[in-house]
Design a protein around this motif. Sequence first.
Motif, PDB file in Angstrom:
ATOM      1  N   HIS A  44      11.785  -4.107   8.176  1.00 19.45           N
ATOM      2  CA  HIS A  44      11.935  -3.385   9.450  1.00 19.45           C
ATOM      3  C   HIS A  44      12.548  -1.994   9.258  1.00 19.45           C
ATOM      4  N   ILE A  45      12.095  -1.282   8.229  1.00 19.78           N
ATOM      5  CA  ILE A  45      12.553   0.099   7.985  1.00 19.78           C
ATOM      6  C   ILE A  45      11.726   1.029   8.866  1.00 19.78           C
ATOM      7  N   GLU A  46      12.365   1.699   9.806  1.00 24.34           N
ATOM      8  CA  GLU A  46      11.652   2.532  10.781  1.00 24.34           C
ATOM      9  C   GLU A  46      10.921   3.700  10.140  1.00 24.34           C
ATOM     10  N   ASP A  47      11.545   4.281   9.104  1.00 24.16           N
ATOM     11  CA  ASP A  47      10.970   5.485   8.483  1.00 24.16           C
ATOM     12  C   ASP A  47      10.028   5.163   7.336  1.00 24.16           C
ATOM     13  N   ALA A  48       9.588   3.928   7.202  1.00 23.95           N
ATOM     14  CA  ALA A  48       8.786   3.527   6.040  1.00 23.95           C
ATOM     15  C   ALA A  48       7.485   4.338   5.947  1.00 23.95           C
ATOM     16  N   TYR A  49       6.762   4.406   7.052  1.00 24.42           N
ATOM     17  CA  TYR A  49       5.456   5.105   7.017  1.00 24.42           C
ATOM     18  C   TYR A  49       5.616   6.609   6.774  1.00 24.42           C
ATOM     19  N   PRO A  50       6.540   7.303   7.455  1.00 23.34           N
ATOM     20  CA  PRO A  50       6.746   8.738   7.131  1.00 23.34           C
ATOM     21  C   PRO A  50       7.140   8.965   5.675  1.00 23.34           C
ATOM     22  N   LEU A  51       7.993   8.078   5.119  1.00 26.14           N
ATOM     23  CA  LEU A  51       8.376   8.214   3.708  1.00 26.14           C
ATOM     24  C   LEU A  51       7.176   8.025   2.786  1.00 26.14           C
ATOM     25  N   TYR A  52       6.313   7.098   3.156  1.00 30.24           N
ATOM     26  CA  TYR A  52       5.076   6.850   2.396  1.00 30.24           C
ATOM     27  C   TYR A  52       4.192   8.111   2.381  1.00 30.24           C
ATOM     28  N   LEU A  53       4.027   8.743   3.548  1.00 32.80           N
ATOM     29  CA  LEU A  53       3.212   9.966   3.635  1.00 32.80           C
ATOM     30  C   LEU A  53       3.830  11.098   2.834  1.00 32.80           C
ATOM     31  N   ASN A  54       5.172  11.256   2.939  1.00 32.33           N
ATOM     32  CA  ASN A  54       5.865  12.308   2.186  1.00 32.33           C
ATOM     33  C   ASN A  54       5.666  12.125   0.679  1.00 32.33           C
ATOM     34  N   ALA A  55       5.786  10.870   0.237  1.00 27.19           N
ATOM     35  CA  ALA A  55       5.668  10.596  -1.197  1.00 27.19           C
ATOM     36  C   ALA A  55       4.261  10.913  -1.700  1.00 27.19           C
ATOM     37  N   LEU A  56       3.235  10.541  -0.929  1.00 25.68           N
ATOM     38  CA  LEU A  56       1.859  10.834  -1.335  1.00 25.68           C
ATOM     39  C   LEU A  56       1.594  12.333  -1.369  1.00 25.68           C
ATOM     40  N   ALA A  57       2.120  13.064  -0.391  1.00 29.40           N
ATOM     41  CA  ALA A  57       1.948  14.523  -0.382  1.00 29.40           C
ATOM     42  C   ALA A  57       2.590  15.145  -1.620  1.00 29.40           C
ATOM     43  N   ALA A  58       3.807  14.692  -1.978  1.00 32.34           N
ATOM     44  CA  ALA A  58       4.492  15.216  -3.170  1.00 32.34           C
ATOM     45  C   ALA A  58       3.709  14.890  -4.438  1.00 32.34           C
ATOM     46  N   TYR A  59       3.147  13.662  -4.488  1.00 35.68           N
ATOM     47  CA  TYR A  59       2.366  13.270  -5.668  1.00 35.68           C
ATOM     48  C   TYR A  59       1.140  14.169  -5.839  1.00 35.68           C
ATOM     49  N   TYR A  60       0.375  14.350  -4.767  1.00 41.29           N
ATOM     50  CA  TYR A  60      -0.852  15.138  -4.878  1.00 41.29           C
ATOM     51  C   TYR A  60      -0.550  16.607  -5.170  1.00 41.29           C
ATOM     52  N   TYR A  61       0.621  17.093  -4.747  1.00 42.67           N
ATOM     53  CA  TYR A  61       0.979  18.469  -5.113  1.00 42.67           C
ATOM     54  C   TYR A  61       1.228  18.560  -6.621  1.00 42.67           C
ATOM     55  N   GLN A  62       1.960  17.590  -7.158  1.00 48.03           N
ATOM     56  CA  GLN A  62       2.311  17.643  -8.582  1.00 48.03           C
ATOM     57  C   GLN A  62       1.095  17.478  -9.487  1.00 48.03           C
ATOM     58  N   VAL A  63       0.045  16.740  -9.008  1.00 49.99           N
ATOM     59  CA  VAL A  63      -1.171  16.600  -9.825  1.00 49.99           C
ATOM     60  C   VAL A  63      -2.210  17.658  -9.455  1.00 49.99           C
ATOM     61  N   GLU A  64      -1.788  18.660  -8.655  1.00 52.71           N
ATOM     62  CA  GLU A  64      -2.603  19.835  -8.328  1.00 52.71           C
ATOM     63  C   GLU A  64      -3.916  19.456  -7.638  1.00 52.71           C
ATOM     64  N   LYS A  65      -3.792  18.663  -6.578  1.00 51.72           N
ATOM     65  CA  LYS A  65      -4.935  18.339  -5.715  1.00 51.72           C
ATOM     66  C   LYS A  65      -4.572  18.758  -4.292  1.00 51.72           C
ATOM     67  N   PRO A  66      -4.681  20.067  -4.009  1.00 49.80           N
ATOM     68  CA  PRO A  66      -4.167  20.584  -2.737  1.00 49.80           C
ATOM     69  C   PRO A  66      -4.845  20.012  -1.501  1.00 49.80           C
TER      70      PRO A  66
END
Length: 601
Positions: free
Chosen positions: A58-80
């Motif tokens: 029941h973590i309220e921020d789970a989905y926003p954290l998931y989106l943030n993490a994916l955005a950071a990952y795709y930036y680091q692997v240079e897939k804008p």
Amino acid sequence: MRGFIINIILTMIICQALFAQDKDSWTSRFILSVNPELTDQEQKDTLNKLLKIAEKNHIEDAYPLYLNALAAYYYQVEKPESMLTYLYKAIEVNTIIENKTLLSTNYNLLSIYHQDMHNWDKALEAIEMAEAQLDPQKQPILKRIYEGNKAAIYFMLEDYNRAKDIYERNLDFFLKLNDTAMYLGDVYNLAYSHYRLGNHKAAEKYANMFLSLYAKFSERDQLSEVLAKVYGVLDRLHYDAGDIKKSLEYQHKKLEIAERIHHFGLLTETCERLSVTYENIGEISKALQYIKLSSLYNDTLIDQTRAQTLAEMESRYESKIKTLELQSALDKLALEKRRKNLYLAMFALVVVFLVGLTAIIYQKIKINKKEIQLYNEHINTLLREHELETANALLKGQDMERETIAEELHDRMGSLIAYIKMKLYSLEKKLKFDEVLTTEINEISDAVTEAAEEIRRISHNLSTGLISKFGLKAALEDLCKKINTSHMVAMDIDFIPTDFPRFDTDFETNIYRILQELTTNTLKHAKASSITIQISYFDGIFHLLFEDNGKGFGKKSHKGIGLVNIENRVQKLQGKISMDSLPGRGTTFSIEIPIQKSVTA
């Protein structure tokens, strides 16, 4: 510059974890799960598992954290493109739930992306939006990180005065974080900013400070390019002071580093600088040498970066579209928020009005739809009738032309061939003493006889005279006999009932032509060894079944003129035709035609 930006991201991630004040916090768990060494699917699987666990807890921020993490990952692997997709979604979600801390990190990453795209104004706007989400008293670390990002933007916009002030405030901050690389980066930025502002003493102080600290730095290779740029600052300081010898010394040091790290941009810039310096002191040969090298390195740089530039242009185009989409979504969200209360007040009235209006419109549409359907059916019927009339006229013209040709062949060619045979017989009588000529005349006579038989066959095929006299059954049995005599294919034909009735001549002619076309197609294309035909008539229905054991054909095969003629004749007779064929399995045609008043005795 990109290396420093990635360091900013990593530092930001560390600070997010510190802000959570708990090593086991969900913020830390999502951030530490980002691993650029993973494939896209592996990273998604890892984060999806973590998301499911967080949702169970029941973590309220789970989905926003998931989106943030994916955005950071795709930036680091240079897939804008992928990064922007998840980043825009994160901004939308964090705006709705009013999670300002996560929203600030979203805008910071968006600012970094715009820096990569050299959209400096948009980058500055995004970092200011990131700062606006923070409470400087409660989140001082993130505030400093965003200020450092803003300083980098001012630096690229050549607003060195503002950049300098932020860099000077952040020096102690990076020392406390023990981030020597970021500290040295800001020392260089200060040296260059002071030089551009005309503060030469301050510029030299920071340049020398860099060299002193760089000598003690254990990971010097990652800052080789920055060292070369520091040498560039020292070169210009000594050149401006009139110390050309010292200036050249730093230029050559910069060139050595550029050669070692294969940085063609630095090589081009440094060789051009050396050429100008040597030209100013009168050493023309060295000036020419370095200007040639500069040109060579520049060509190499162009070749090396052309593909990258095209890719970046495409990426910028896509990012502009997605930025517009983001802005449109944000504007729509704000507009909906402002109008929400008004909509709630008017909702009941609007619903009643819409229900009544919908009922009226539905009835109207239902009536109009029926009228349109009837009209379309009428138009389609007229078109079909017109097409049928055209096809019937064409087929009738073909049959008339065939009859004319058959008559011409029979009357004119028949009498001409008879005349030729008579002349040959007379000539044979006169030359009977010459055996050689007599033999040749006999051969010619035989050839003429064969030609007469061929013309008779062609005339017979073109003409429907046999059908007129003896009927469809006799004509088809004659056709079958000729096909079997030719030994091209074995043909078998059955009539049910055996005392098959006669039909009107036009009907029988069309059926005969249909079977002629089908047989011709089989002989020309199917490579079949047998043809089976069954013709029956029961209860006013004429049925024709044509089968061969040839190579068949697929559904996408081109429809030839012969098959089009067959379909037109069936349509003319108001019948139906179906075909079944597969490669290697032969072909079957089935034709059904209703007959009411055309049967004759």
